[in-house]
Write an enzyme that holds these catalytic residues in place. Structure first.
Site, PDB file in Angstrom:
ATOM      1  CE  LYS A 137       0.831   1.170   4.524  1.00  0.00           C
ATOM      2  NZ  LYS A 137       1.547   2.346   4.992  1.00  0.00           N
TER       3      LYS A 137
ATOM      4  CB  VAL B 196      11.660  -6.037   5.474  1.00  0.00           C
ATOM      5  CG1 VAL B 196      11.538  -6.031   6.997  1.00  0.00           C
ATOM      6  CG2 VAL B 196      11.231  -7.375   4.914  1.00  0.00           C
ATOM      7  CB  ALA B 197      11.174  -2.134   8.354  1.00  0.00           C
TER       8      ALA B 197
ATOM      9  N   GLY C  65       7.482   0.979   5.199  1.00  0.00           N
ATOM     10  CA  GLY C  65       6.286   1.827   5.215  1.00  0.00           C
ATOM     11  C   GLY C  65       5.283   1.451   4.139  1.00  0.00           C
TER      12      GLY C  65
ATOM     13  CB  ALA D  10       1.553  -2.337   4.794  1.00  0.00           C
ATOM     14  N   GLY D  11       4.450  -4.503   3.936  1.00  0.00           N
ATOM     15  CA  GLY D  11       4.720  -5.848   3.407  1.00  0.00           C
ATOM     16  C   GLY D  11       4.325  -6.949   4.383  1.00  0.00           C
TER      17      GLY D  11
ATOM     18  CG  ASP E  44      -1.143  -0.656   7.619  1.00  0.00           C
ATOM     19  OD1 ASP E  44      -1.894   0.283   7.941  1.00  0.00           O
ATOM     20  OD2 ASP E  44       0.100  -0.556   7.584  1.00  0.00           O
TER      21      ASP E  44
END
Ligand code: ATP
Length: 313
Positions: free
Chosen positions: A18, A105-106, A108, A110-111, A146
């Protein structure tokens, strides 16, 4: 070590990443949470999760940044699957999840939440539980704010902590270039702490989606959308990671229509006017050395859904 037989029943689901087109943040509440009013868009950068019947619960992570992802019960996809098993009840065999990551990863984007949404859809199908997405929503919200949005996808307003989803009437397709920047010092809690510092002593209004954003989305016009992209966490993210500000400035110079920090960062999301525009922007950013790496994706796309077989590309 969990063993998964080649012949074990298995289902694969795919979920998108997202970008927050708008992220309004209110003053911190007594429970430590910040009320949010956000407009999410699901973009075509996907995570695939295969759920296979196994002799023990477990998770294997492959693909981008796999080494950064926990493989114990703190993995949120595994947590989601176990919560769903409790909800479904009965004598369910354990499941082994195989996650194929493409989302930083990390970052922002939303993986991890996408993995959880895909795990819910894959397990629901594997167990033929007969639950609709609306029925999966409460479990999704328990796993992460999320996750409900990534179940549904598209473009939607998220309120509460982001977990209360209302679809938005949106036209058109938007072309994004994402630039991952260094994550040092930019954890989500640290960004919120810095937001609190930067807003201390000021009246922070209750966040709500802006009419200008809704109007731009109804119009389906990328230039109109670019003008109203806003993220209340952006000053905090730039303070903690000045590289973000440099990337935004350079990208605007290279012709991006708009630029915004994705969620709490550190990924920068750049809006282009067309697919060709996105390719040109991506080339300019990498050729100039502003970015080591860029990712391109369009949105909105569908939420978590079953796919015929693992596609490990
Ligand atoms: P958000 O945009 O929701 O803040 P994010 O994109 O910044 O999320 P994620 O990649 O979702 O961050 O993950 C954040 C942290 O969660 C990771 O550092 C990792 O330790 C942990 N985590 C747990 N499960 C997963 C998972 N399946 N995939 C990725 N990270 C996971």
């Amino acid at each position: 070590m969990t063993s998964v037989l080649e012949t074990a029943p298995a289902v694969t689901a795919r979920a998108p990443a997202k970008v927050n087109l708008e992220l309004g943040v209110g003053a911190v509440r007594e429970d430590g949470y910040h009320p949010l009013a956000t407009v999410y868009q699901a973009v075509g950068l996907h995570e695939d999760v295969t759920a296979a019947t196994a002799d023990a619960w477990g998770v294997t992570v492959r693909g981008r940044d796999a080494e950064l992802v926990p493989t114990d019960e703190t993995n949120i996809a595994l947590r989601a699957a176990m919560l769903l098993a409790d909800e479904v009840g009965g004598d369910l065999a354990p499941v082994h999840l195989t996650i194929h990551k493409r989302v930083p990863v990390a970052g922002g984007m939303a993986g991890g939440s996408a993995d959880a949404a895909a795990a819910l859809v894959a397990c629901e199908a594997l167990w033929a539980a007969g639950l609709s997405k609306a029925e999966l929503d409460p479990i999704a919200a328990q796993v992460g704010s999320d996750v409900p949005f990534l179940l549904h996808g598209g473009t939607a307003v998220g309120s509460g902590r982001g977990e209360i989803i209302t679809p938005v009437l949106a036209k058109g397709s938007y072309h994004w270039v994402f630039v991952p920047t260094p994550a040092e010092g930019l954890s989500t809690p640290e960004v919120y702490r810095t937001f609190d510092e930067l807003t201390e002593g000021r009246r922070v209004p209750e966040p709500e989606p802006s009419p200008a954003m809704m109007a731009a989305l109804r119009l389906g016009d990328a230039e109109a959308l670019a003008d109203v992209l806003t993220n209340d966490l952006q000053p905090a993210a730039i303070k903690l990671q000045p590289r973000i500000g440099e990337v935004i400035e350079a990208a605007m110079g290279f012709g991006a229509l708009g630029a915004i920090v994705s969620g709490s960062g550190p990924t920068v999301a750049l809006l282009a006017g067309s697919q060709e525009g996105a390719i040109d922007l991506a080339v300019a950013l990498t050729a100039s050395g502003v970015a080591d790496e860029v990712l391109r994706a369009s949105g909105p796309v569908a939420g978590a859904h079953v796919i015929p077989a693992p596609r490990l590309t």
